[in-house]
Structures are given as C-alpha cells and as structure tokens.
Design a protein around this motif. Structure first.
Motif, PDB file in Angstrom:
ATOM      1  N   GLU A  32       0.845  -1.187   0.000  1.00 53.50           N
ATOM      2  CA  GLU A  32       0.000   0.000   0.000  1.00 53.50           C
ATOM      3  C   GLU A  32       0.883   1.240   0.000  1.00 53.50           C
ATOM      4  O   GLU A  32       1.875   1.314   0.714  1.00 53.50           O
ATOM      5  N   LEU A  33       0.516   2.192  -0.816  1.00 58.42           N
ATOM      6  CA  LEU A  33       1.237   3.459  -0.898  1.00 58.42           C
ATOM      7  C   LEU A  33       0.628   4.421   0.107  1.00 58.42           C
ATOM      8  O   LEU A  33      -0.591   4.567   0.177  1.00 58.42           O
ATOM      9  N   THR A  34       1.481   5.061   0.905  1.00 57.79           N
ATOM     10  CA  THR A  34       1.003   6.025   1.890  1.00 57.79           C
ATOM     11  C   THR A  34       1.743   7.349   1.713  1.00 57.79           C
ATOM     12  O   THR A  34       2.814   7.399   1.117  1.00 57.79           O
ATOM     13  N   THR A  84      -6.670   8.855  -0.542  1.00 53.50           N
ATOM     14  CA  THR A  84      -6.927   7.426  -0.403  1.00 53.50           C
ATOM     15  C   THR A  84      -5.773   6.673  -1.052  1.00 53.50           C
ATOM     16  O   THR A  84      -5.013   7.262  -1.837  1.00 53.50           O
ATOM     17  N   PRO A  85      -5.634   5.388  -0.768  1.00 52.39           N
ATOM     18  CA  PRO A  85      -4.575   4.630  -1.449  1.00 52.39           C
ATOM     19  C   PRO A  85      -4.668   4.734  -2.972  1.00 52.39           C
ATOM     20  O   PRO A  85      -3.656   4.848  -3.652  1.00 52.39           O
ATOM     21  N   GLU A  86      -5.872   4.747  -3.519  1.00 52.33           N
ATOM     22  CA  GLU A  86      -6.051   4.835  -4.973  1.00 52.33           C
ATOM     23  C   GLU A  86      -5.600   6.194  -5.513  1.00 52.33           C
ATOM     24  O   GLU A  86      -4.899   6.267  -6.523  1.00 52.33           O
TER      25      GLU A  86
END
Length: 99
Positions: free
Chosen positions: A28-30, A51-53
C-alpha cells in the motif's frame, strides 16, 4: 515550457514524501506525515480525498513528471492515472513550482 527543470525538481521532491508499506494485505502506498501542505492540498483539490487509490495516481504522475524530457509530452500509464488528471497534476505542480 521554460521552467521544466524547476517543475521536475519539485515533482522529485514530492515523490520523496510517499512510502510503500508492505503488509499482510499486500503493498500500500502512503503519504508521509511530513508531506508539504501544498502536496496534500493538490491531492485533495484534484482527487477529492487522500486514499490509497488517489495516492497511486498522484505518485505515478509525479514520477512521470520528474523523469520527463518534456512534461506535457510524456507518456503516462492511463490504466494507473487518466490523462486528464495527469494534466491537472502537471499544471498544478507547474503553478506551485513557479509561484
């Protein structure tokens, strides 16, 4: 665009405020807590919320900008980020970098 280097440098700087988290659910990208206010505002203004998206779309765009010879003539993976959003991100990065 005469300010390509300034814009590319800002995009590169912004990319450094993203982090990949490798957890049980996958990658997951944060966005790091110390991310500049302008970057957070860019994301919320253009994507609605963080959001992650949306982070993936912004990250993809920033990477493309940072590596481009000509920012508005670069290829973007439209499966990751639609072209219209990429153009909006590029314009906003240019505005921030040259203000």
């Amino acid at each position: 665009m005469s300010n390509d280097l300034i814009v590319k440098n800002l995009a590169t700087e912004y990319v450094e405020h993203f982090e990949f988290d490798f957890g049980d659910a996958g990658v997951e990208l944060t966005l790091l807590d110390d991310a500049p206010v302008e970057l957070k505002k860019l994301i919320t203004d253009l994507c609605g919320m963080i959001t992650p998206e949306t982070l993936v779309k912004v990250y993809e765009s920033l990477n493309a900008i940072s590596e481009a010879d000509n920012i508005y003539d670069t290829e973007i993976d439209e499966k990751v980020c639609e072209l219209t959003l990429f153009c909006k991100i590029a314009r906003r990065i240019e505005e921030i970098a040259t203000s």
